[in-house]
Each structure stands twice: as structure tokens, then as C-alpha cells.
Design an enzyme around this catalytic site. Structure first.
Site, short mmCIF file in Angstrom:
data_model
loop_
_atom_site.label_atom_id
_atom_site.label_comp_id
_atom_site.label_asym_id
_atom_site.label_seq_id
_atom_site.Cartn_x
_atom_site.Cartn_y
_atom_site.Cartn_z
N SER A 142 0.81 -1.21 0.00
CA SER A 142 0.00 0.00 0.00
C SER A 142 0.85 1.27 0.00
O SER A 142 1.63 1.50 -0.90
CB SER A 142 -0.95 -0.04 1.20
OG SER A 142 -1.90 0.98 1.14
N ASP A 176 -2.19 6.26 -3.57
CA ASP A 176 -1.09 5.60 -2.88
C ASP A 176 -0.54 4.50 -3.77
O ASP A 176 -0.96 4.34 -4.91
CB ASP A 176 -1.51 5.09 -1.50
CG ASP A 176 -2.52 3.95 -1.58
OD1 ASP A 176 -3.17 3.80 -2.63
OD2 ASP A 176 -2.67 3.20 -0.61
N ASP A 178 -0.79 1.27 -4.14
CA ASP A 178 -1.62 0.25 -4.80
C ASP A 178 -2.96 0.82 -5.25
O ASP A 178 -3.83 0.07 -5.69
CB ASP A 178 -1.82 -0.96 -3.89
CG ASP A 178 -2.64 -0.65 -2.65
OD1 ASP A 178 -2.67 0.53 -2.23
OD2 ASP A 178 -3.26 -1.58 -2.10
#
Length: 482
Positions: A134, A274, A276
Site C-alpha cells: 500500500s 497511494d 496500490d
């Protein structure tokens, strides 16, 4: 295997789980302490905490469960990843684990996390796996597993996987000959996801001049195409991933460059994802940040006007700004609060039939269109509201007043994370701060579900006061738990 009987709070929020077995497993040189799955999958430093061996064992254990439920049919698992250098390595290990137990793998390459949640059902796979950490730096990575329905694995299935790895790895039956799984590559996944997101918008974005920061991550493969097809003129930032620059001074955790670019070029707005792309934050034409709370407030207002806001309710976590709760009061919108974590937001939405919810950090779930937080989808719905309203993003943002907030992340040890709930010195420091605020603010201290941190958050009308009180609490946490 050693088992030590202790009392802890489970990761399922506020529900107590007493006499939980704290597991310490040593197996061929790697060590797992406690649970494998946190609030958002398995995560750690790649090749240190999250090793190839561990990734392979997760694949093997998950495959064992899939085979038991598949009957005579050979299951297929979809695997995607973000742009981290360790992604190829961990995908190979996971693939080896799945195939060794007889499960096929469909590799879709670099895609956003929400693309896996959508495509796993479209392609008829029995499960989907996303390899990503992430918003964390490139040295971290993680494994997130989705059901065939597009929802993340329930706790019960994660517990089954953990039990096989930690308690009974010998029960896994390795296949030979033609019974081993096969890997195939999919070249249409990104295009199918792009078409899905484009189809969600009810309007064209013709005339909008925007900047997009893809955090050198997953959104780099699709964001420009999505918003260009919808008619926007796109200026791209941080969209040249090299394996190590993901989230590096860019994206939704570092908005400074995006804000300056929007102001300097007199653009309508900017959006940032972000690593992902399951989070999205925005900046308005003045370079002011529009966080997840404001995105939900803006979109919920539009949904209410169109009579599309299910049960007239928005779902947020306890970390949402006090200004959001005031916005709900002023606009006749009900607010449902959950523990921190998008999985808890989703649980509440599904349980009670709500269709918008999320977190201040930019995880926003539009349940009419997706089964998880989706940054590109959130950006589309935000821009759709801008176009429909005829107002600028700065004007729309005035629907909610943000109360001053201080958030301090205090690094702590793993042992410290387990102790903080019962530390009398920390409890006393929090109580003293609450007394000084006299009800004109709030204090929230919690352990991060994904990082070795205790987060100290204060809100109130006096920035100087809450900063001082926050530092006082943070110093006590550091002294007691670091």
C-alpha cells in the site's frame, strides 16, 4: 511449537478474545511471532519479515483450503502486484506454493488492488491475491487475499490458513505429474479494469484540467487512460516507477509537489493515489488538501440530493475529524462510526445496507460500484460531483469545516504494542489531556494495525493546546513502549 496462554484484544476491533494462543513458530530459519494476518493481510519487510518461504507457505495453505471446497474442479487464483522490486520475487514464491498443491494461477501483472477485487469475479477465479504494501516504502511488501466475490477474506478463513501454516503444515498434499497447477498470463486485465471505471461515470469531464500523482505505483498503468477517456486534460506526476521509487516523496502521503503543481499551472484540481491505488486524496485549485472525510462529505451531499444515499447514512471510523460529525448534523445525514480500518467500515456497510463510507486517509468505498476502497473510482465520483454541481472543488469543500488535528506516530516495539492498552502511565496522560480539553476536543490513542506504531491523535479548537497535549502523551508512550 511453543504456546503461551495470555490475554489479548483481538484484531476484530473492540471484541475481546481472551486466552488467545500467542504462537512462536520456528521453521527452517524463519520466525513468526503472533498472527500472520493483520488488519490488512500479511505485511512486512520483503525478504526479512515476509520471506519467499513464508509467501510459498501462504500459497500452499490457501491452495489446500481452495481444493477442499472446489470438489472436482481445479481452482484458479488470480495474482496481481504493485511496482515494488520485490513483487516479482514474491509472486514467484506464491505461484510455486499454489501450483505445488494443484491450483492454477492467472498472473495479471501490475494492477491496482481494487482491480483484483473487480476482476476476480469477472474472470471467474476462485480467489485473488494482491502483492502490495500500500502506502509503505518500497522495502515493505504484503499479501492480501480476496474471495471470488471480490471481498477480502473473512477472519475465519485467514484463521484456517494460519492454522495450517503454524499447526499442521504436514497435512498439505503436494501434487506430482499432471496434477500440479499451471500458470498463465493475462494481457487484458488492465484494459478491462479501465473500461469498468470509465463506465461508472454519468458525465463527461470535458473542460477539466487536472494533475494526477500515481505515487510511482499501480495507478501508473491506468489512471491517465481512465481520466483522458472521460475527457479531462491530464498532467501526470510520479508515474515512472522503477521498483524503488513507489511512494517516495509522492502520492497521497506526500501531497506537497502536487499542491504546488496545481497552483503554479492554475489547474482545476489534483488527485493523488497511494502505491496500490486503493486510496485517493485530492487538492483543490488553491492547493488545499481534500482528505477522505471531505471526499465522503462532498459525495454524500450529492448522493443525498439525488436520493441515492442509502438510509441517508455515511460510515466513517472513529479517526474521522470532528468536523465531519458536525457536517452530518448540519446536513441531516446520519453517521455510523466504526473501529479504524476499511474492513470494519465495509462490515458495517454490508450489515446495515449503507452505500458510502471510508477513512480520512482516503480509503473510500462506493458499495454500489465496488467491494473495496478504490482510488480511481473515488476520483471519478469526486470529479463527477464537481461537474454536476458546476462548482469548484474549493467551493464544494466548504460543506465541511475541519477542526484542527494533531497526529503523532510513535515508533514502538512489538512488545510495546501489546502492552499499551494496560499501561497506567499512558492511561493517566490521556485522562489528563481530556480533562484539560473540557469536552471541546477529543483524544484518541491506538496501535497501528499494519505498522510498529502507536498513533496519538488530538482534535480541538486551539492548535497550540492540542499540539502540546499530543506531544506530552507521545513522550509518555515513547518512554513506556519504545
Amino acid at each position: 511449537l511453543q504456546r503461551i496462554n495470555i490475554s489479548v484484544l483481538s484484531r476484530k476491533g473492540s471484541r475481546p478474545c481472551f486466552d488467545f494462543f500467542y504462537l512462536i513458530t520456528i521453521c527452517k530459519g524463519w520466525i513468526i511471532m503472533g498472527r500472520l494476518f493483520g488488519t490488512d493481510g500479511v505485511r512486512g519487510v520483503a525478504n526479512k519479515d515476509l520471506t519467499n518461504e513464508l509467501a510459498m507457505k501462504i500459497g500452499m495453505a490457501a491452495a489446500e483450503i481452495l481444493l477442499k471446497r472446489a470438489g472436482d474442479q481445479r481452482p484458479t487464483v488470480m495474482i496481481g502486484r504493485d511496482t515494488r522490486a520485490s513483487g516479482d520475487m514474491l509472486e514467484a514464491a506464491l505461484t510455486a506454493g499454489f501450483c505445488s498443491v494443484g491450483v492454477n494461477v492467472l498472473s495479471v501483472g501490475v494492477v491496482p488492488t481494487p482491480a483484483i477485487a473487480y476482476l476476480v469475479g469477472k474472470y471467474g477465479c476462485e480467489a485473488g491475491v494482491m502483492i502490495s504494501a500500500s502506502h509503505n516504502p518500497c522495502e515493505y511488501n504484503g499479501i492480501k487475499i480476496f474471495q471470488s466475490t471480490g471481498y477480502k477474506l473473512p477472519d475465519s478463513v485467514e484463521d484456517e490458513i494460519e492454522a495450517i501454516i503454524l499447526d499442521s503444515p504436514d497435512q498439505i498434499e503436494l501434487k506430482t505429474g499432471g496434477d500440479v497447477g499451471r500458470r498463465t498470463y493475462c494481457k487484458t486485465a488492465v484494459e478491462d479494469y479501465i473500461e469498468h471505471i470509465v463506465s461508472v461515470s454519468e458525465v463527461s469531464f470535458d473542460g477539466l484540467n487536472i494533475a494526477i500523482d500515481t505515487a510511482n505505483g499501480s495507478a501508473s498503468v491506468c489512471a491517465k487512460e481512465i481520466f483522458t477517456r472521460l475527457g479531462a486534460k491530464c498532467h501526470m506526476l510520479s508515474d515512472t516507477p522503477n521498483g524503488v521509487n513507489i511512494n517516495l516523496n509522492c502520492g497521497s502521503t506526500h501531497m506537497e509537489e502536487l499542491a504546488e503543481f496545481v497552483k503554479a499551472n492554475k489547474l482545476d484540481l489534483g488527485i493523488a493515489f497511494d502505491g496500490d491505488a486503493d486510496r485517493m486524496l485530492a487538492v483543490d485549485e488553491n492547493g488545499e488538501i481534500v482528505d477522505g472525510d471531505k471526499v465522503i462529505a462532498i459525495c454524500a451531499t450529492q448522493m443525498k440530493q439525488e436520493k441515492k444515499l442509502a438510509k441517508n447514512t455515511a460510515v466513517v471510523t472513529v479517526m474521522s475529524n470532528m468536523g465531519f460529525f458536525k457536517f452530518c448534523e448540519d446536513n441531516g445525514i446520519k453517521c455510523a462510526k466504526t473501529a479504524v480500518g476499511d474492513r470494519y467500515v465495509l462490515e458495517r456497510m454490508l450489515k446495515d445496507g449503507y452505500n458510502i463510507g471510508g477513512e480520512q486517509s482516503g480509503h473510500v468505498i462506493f458499495l454500489d460500484h465496488a467491494t473495496t476502497g478504490d482510488g480511481e473510482l473515488s476520483a471519478v465520483k469526486l470529479l463527477e460531483t464537481v461537474v454536476k454541481s458546476g462548482a469548484s472543488l474549493a467551493q464544494l469543500s466548504k460543506v465541511m469545516t475541519v477542526y484542527p488535528q494533531v497526529l503523532i506516530n510513535v515508533p514502538v516495539t512489538d512488545e510495546g504494542k501489546k502492552k499499551y492498552n494496560n499501561d497506567e502511565y499512558i492511561i493517566s496522560a490521556v485522562q489528563e489531556a481530556e480533562m484539560e480539553l473540557h469536552g471541546d476536543g477529543r483524544v484518541l490513542v491506538r496501535v497501528s494495525g499494519t505498522e510498529p506504531l502507536v498513533r496519538v491523535m488530538l482534535e480541538g479548537m486551539d492548535t497550540e493546546q492540542i499540539t502540546r497535549l499530543g506531544n506530552d502523551i507521545a513522550n509518555v508512550v515513547k518512554e513506556r513502549l519504545s
